[in-house]
Enzyme design. Structure first.
Site, PDB file in Angstrom:
ATOM      1  N   HIS A 173       0.819  -1.205   0.000  1.00  0.00           N
ATOM      2  CA  HIS A 173       0.000   0.000   0.000  1.00  0.00           C
ATOM      3  C   HIS A 173       0.859   1.264   0.000  1.00  0.00           C
ATOM      4  O   HIS A 173       0.575   2.232  -0.690  1.00  0.00           O
ATOM      5  CB  HIS A 173      -0.912  -0.013   1.233  1.00  0.00           C
TER       6      HIS A 173
ATOM      7  N   HIS B  26     -10.375   2.816  -1.473  1.00  0.00           N
ATOM      8  CA  HIS B  26     -10.531   2.424  -0.071  1.00  0.00           C
ATOM      9  C   HIS B  26     -11.371   1.151  -0.020  1.00  0.00           C
ATOM     10  O   HIS B  26     -12.438   1.117   0.590  1.00  0.00           O
ATOM     11  CB  HIS B  26     -11.165   3.559   0.747  1.00  0.00           C
TER      12      HIS B  26
END
Lengths: 749, 264
Positions: A37, A101
């Site tokens: 990430h 998200h």
């Protein structure tokens, strides 16, 4: 501990730290910084293909190379900061960023989606931008799926849908930033992996873009307090979702938009008084990533005292404070002489802030807690983890015939498509998002009194300039060929932008993919980034920012590979925007572009449950010429209305224009469409690229035709009085749909 | 016309978010306008201003009833000044969250500051946030905020709220009607009564009420956002070019006309 560090890297760490043990704080920091990430190991690492090629960094080799070669003077900052920055007008620049998200939204839909919005807003604040518009693109499983078909650990799409939509609306509405653009898709490929894209556009005076953190500057942490929410958010986002993911609910942060609203006010004030030397938001990895990155990019080191961090709960361990991803926090570097004024501004806006450390010349990140040194790492070591090599198996194109009888009633087919969940109006969702706040929305996400479609949103962000920003998106997850899927998505983002009068388009790429440890996924990814390079170049539209979200896997398997392309264009004068409603009876309607027998993955075939044929391909050269010429005829004010052809092809595009219109409709002759197929349904529903429907002023159509001479275009019909759509097929059969039927099918009322 | 001699204050607090566009609208009319945070209000004298605006937003997050916290806070802290301001007949406008504030503070529909709200702006009947353009009919054009309009005129202005359903008891409704305190009603595009019909009445408001004033007319609250329908280019659609102005501008034009006639 949920570190999610690979065995190879663990061994590397063991070797590196052979002289002393690592502290928990250090190990946690390394895990955050090196996570997929945060570090994007796959995009920055090596890829070995099954045809023997070794590619170093697909990000640099394809996406960034296109931008570098296009070399636009209006690109101010690309791929290096929290958001991409391009020139605008009157000394102002546009900042744009899109995030995903997905994992948090799968576990806790409302909080996950809301903090997605909150996070991307902070990305814009993190380049000193004032947020002026939001976008969101959402992909869910089918809402009518049976509970029995869901494995344990996968929440029902309807539950996720409700929570995500409410979360997005809540955050944007509370912050007072209009949500102006987006899309919603439903497909089985998203049942286990919901996709939530959140985008934000901001505006900043060019000379306020300050990034000059110096030795001795204070590190000021401001905004919400630091708590136990959002611990291990990034490492959680970098693994597959499983039945046990529910236990990681604490990895999802808790949104509080009012805190961010106050924070925004303070940040903009600090910007306008030029008080800080640097800024970044706290997102993935929390303070550990923000402080480390800020020091590293300035060639400095940083000392942080965790005792000075304001906490939600007093009993947090140092490592928890260091990696917590609690929301609504920003880190600023502030020269000593401005410190008092900065704190004063935060106080005035009711924002809590504390000096948590100082930037130093050590090149190290040192963290102190209760008088002890709990972390002491070399930043060069930290930001240069061992490279990862992934293997890629390139996809082999499969050919098959379309096996489908020609339907008897084209009108009936069209009505069915119009009410299909992926095509019908999303008005019921759009109206729960405030798209008018700030009073600068020119083209709204629903167009006009009839709530018609809009190709792109247009905002007018500056009081003293007529210039506008056109915000569009392109996304075609259903074309089962990654290269052409991306080519179409890029062209669609550009087409949508140009359809309202946008030009000088900058692109953002957001990948949502399955595990990169799967060679087929990597092969598809490689084809996708190749197309990014090819069509960014062909359409002269540079990428300015992007993000990849990999490891979207669930008990139901990998997510449908999805790429969102966001287009940011310029409108020279918002009073001259082009809209999709017909303007006057008897005006000719033209179709730009060629219609080919390209229906694989099309809305029509998917609705029929048929797979086969060819996916739409994009001819970059023709595409560019059509688009450039369209911009010229728009500037000549020859175009009275325009709509791009995408999902559902000509049929859906024409019907949508009828929805947008009052008392006017269209007559369309399929015989007049330039096409290589002899089937009426294929002409009506093909999804070939580079096509637009354009209504032209009938007194000036010759001029219009002169502009397009040498390009594929044809007059296919005219605007007719009395609302409705009349389609005359290749056998001269007439299908007539009333405006009421069309509106009922597409809007639901 | 020299509107430059008129001064307006647009108040804000954490969660207010329509202050800037409200200021732009007022300044476009030539009114000197300041946006002031509640934290700095003590440094100002409200009696220096001809108009106070409570703009839209989500003050204090609207975590209890919308507008309730700000309503109580502002009138606890500034009661004396505000009472004087109102008694002198100066103008006070509440838009959206600002309307909720005035209602929660008891300023509307009463004369002066009441203890208990007599009316409520409750959760929309649709139970969700609604952002859409609505049609309003001018019921009373003798207030300082509607002078420049015709009675019965239909205005097109957008709303954006989750809590805008006007509710009250029968007695209060009768009083509002008798006192001509109903300023705007939601109507059909042709000006006929909406009679609660969604989405023309977008929130289920009793008697289609969109805006009310106090008995004296110097305080008005409305759910729709006139500042979002100020410029022609803000309209949801237009022909070949946008009109110069939107209907919301008439609220601000009325204020100027009133001040011109009443302030020397």
């Amino acid at each position: 501990m949920g570190l999610n560090i690979s065995l190879d890297r663990m061994k590397y760490l063991k070797q590196y730290f052979k002289d002393r043990p690592l502290t928990d704080v250090e190990l946690e920091m390394i895990a955050q910084t090196w996570s997929e990430h945060c570090f994007h190991n796959v995009f920055k690492g090596d890829v070995l293909t099954d045809d023997g090629r070794l590619i170093h960094s697909i990000l640099k080799t394809y996406i960034m190379r296109a931008t570098r070669e296009l070399n636009k003077e209006w690109c101010i900052s690309v791929f290096e900061d929290n958001a991409g920055i391009v020139d605008f007008d009157n000394g102002y620049a546009i900042a744009a960023k899109v995030e995903t998200h997905n994992h948090p939204s799968a576990v806790e839909p409302f909080g996950g989606a809301a903090t997605g919005v909150g996070g991307v807003i902070r990305d814009i604040l993190g380049v000193w931008g004032e947020p002026v518009a939001l976008t969101d693109v959402l992909c869910f499983g089918p809402l009518d799926i049976k509970y029995e078909d869901l494995p344990p650990g996968v929440k029902h799409p309807r539950y996720i849908y409700r929570g995500v939509v409410a979360g997005i609306g809540s955050y944007g509405n509370n912050m007072g930033i209009p949500t102006v653009s987006g899309a919603i898709f439903f497909d089985k490929g998203y049942t286990g992996n919901v996709v939530v894209y959140c985008g934000c556009i901001g505006i900043l005076p060019k000379d306020s873009y300050v990034r000059n953190t110096c030795e001795g500057d204070f590190a000021v942490l401001a905004g919400g307090r630091t708590g136990r929410d959002g611990i291990h958010g990034v490492t959680f986002a970098s693994v597959e979702l499983t039945e046990e993911s529910e236990e990681l609910r604490s990895a999802v942060q808790i949104p509080n938009p009012i805190v961010e609203e106050r924070l925004r006010r303070a940040i903009i004030q600090i910007r306008d008084e030029r008080l800080a030397s640097g800024i970044t938001d706290l997102g993935g990895g929390g303070l550990s990533c923000a402080a480390g990155e800020m020091a590293y990019r300035s060639g400095l080191g940083v000392d942080i005292d965790l005792d000075r961090v304001l906490l939600k709960t007093p009993d947090m361990a140092p490592w928890e404070i260091w990696v917590s991803e609690s929301q609504e926090r920003m880190l600023l570097s502030v020269p000593e002489k401005n410190l008092m004024r900065v704190i004063e501004i935060f106080n005035e806006e009711d924002v809590e802030a504390s000096v948590v450390g100082r930037f130093v010349e050590t090149g190290r990140v040192r963290v102190f807690a209760k008088g002890r040194t709990v972390c002491d790492l070399d930043l060069k070591f930290l930001f240069n983890p061992p490279k990862v090599t992934r293997k890629a198996r390139l996809p082999k194109p499969a050919h098959s015939e379309v096996n489908l009888d020609e339907p008897r009633d084209l009108g009936e087919e069209l009505l069915k498509l119009l009410s299909e969940p992926n095509i019908r109006s999303k008005e019921d969702v759009i109206r729960t998002y405030d798209h008018e706040v700030r009073g600068c929305t020119v083209i709204k996400p629903v167009y006009g009194d009839e709530a018609g479609p809009s190709d792109a949103a247009v905002i007018k962000p500056l009081k003293d300039s007529w210039k506008g920003i056109a915000i569009s998106c392109g996304i075609n997850p259903f074309y089962p060929d990654p290269y052409w899927m991306v080519a179409n998505s890029i062209e669609e983002a550009v087409r949508n932008n140009v359809a309202v009068g946008g030009r000088r388009i900058a692109l953002l790429d957001n990948f949502v993919w399955g595990s990169p440890e799967n060679e087929d996924n990597m092969g598809m990814l490689l084809k996708a980034v190749e197309a990014c390079y090819d069509f960014s170049k062909a359409l002269d539209a540079p990428f300015i920012s992007g993000k990849d979200s990999l490891y979207n896997e669930s008990p139901l398997g990998a997510v449908r590979p999805t790429l969102l392309i966001t287009g940011i264009g310029i409108i020279s004068d918002v009073r001259k925007v082009v809209t999709p409603s017909f303007k006057e009876e008897d005006n000719p309607i033209y179709m730009l572009g060629l219609t080919k027998e390209e229906l694989r993955g099309s809305a029509y075939l998917r609705h029929k449950g048929v797979d086969g044929g060819e996916v739409p391909r994009v001819d970059g050269v023709i595409s560019k010429r059509i688009i450039d010429t369209l911009i010229r005829v728009i500037d000549e004010q020859l175009v009275l209305s325009c709509h791009d052809l995408s999902e559902g092809g000509l049929g859906v595009a024409a019907a949508e224009m009828v929805v947008a219109s009052k008392n006017l409709g269209a007559e369309i002759h399929l015989r007049k469409v330039l096409s290589g197929t002899r089937r009426s349904d294929f002409i009506l529903f093909s999804e070939s690229a580079s096509r637009f429907l354009v209504e032209v002023d009938r007194s000036r159509y010759k001029r219009f035709e002169e502009f397009f001479s040498g390009l594929p275009f044809s007059k296919i019909g005219r605007v007719v009085k009395g609302a409705g759509l009349r389609i005359i097929d290749l056998n001269s059969r007439v299908s007539e749909l009333s405006s009421r039927e069309i509106k009922k099918a597409w809007r639901g009322y | 016309m020299d509107a430059g001699k008129f001064r307006a204050i647009v108040l804000r607090t954490g969660g207010t978010n329509c202050d800037l566009e409200t200021k732009i609208a007022l300044e476009e009319m030539g009114v000197k306008t300041e946006i002031v945070h509640m934290n700095k209000i003590e440094s100002k004298s409200l009696l220096d201003y001809h108009l106070i605006v409570f703009p839209g937003g989500f003050s204090y997050g609207d975590y209890v009833r919308a507008g309730a916290v700000w309503g109580k806070r502002v009138f606890t802290r500034l009661r004396e000044q505000l009472e004087k301001f109102i008694d002198e007949g100066r103008l006070m406008l509440g838009i959206c969250n600002g309307f909720q504030v005035l209602v929660e503070a008891g300023v509307l529909p009463g004369d002066g500051i009441g203890e208990t709200p007599l009316v409520a702006l409750a959760t929309n009947s649709s139970a969700k946030y609604e952002c859409r353009w609505v049609w309003l009919r001018v019921e009373n054009n003798r207030t300082p905020f509607t002078l420049a309009m015709e009675k019965g005129e239909v205005l097109k202005i957008p709303i954006g709220h989750a809590e805008g359903r006007f509710l009250t008891d029968e007695k209060t409704l009768e009083k509002l009607k008798e006192g001509s305190q109903i300023v705007f009603k939601y109507v059909l595009p042709n000006g006929e009564d909406a009679n609660g019909l969604y989405p023309y009445n977008p929130n289920g408001s009793l008697y289609d009420i969109a805006g009310i004033c106090n008995r004296n007319g110097n305080i008005m609250g409305m759910m729709p956002h006139p500042e979002r329908a100020f410029f022609g280019w803000q309209l949801p659609e237009w022909g070949e070019a946008p009109p110069e102005r939107g209907d919301g501008r008439k609220v601000f034009e009325s204020v100027i006309e009133y001040l011109e006639n009443n302030i020397s």
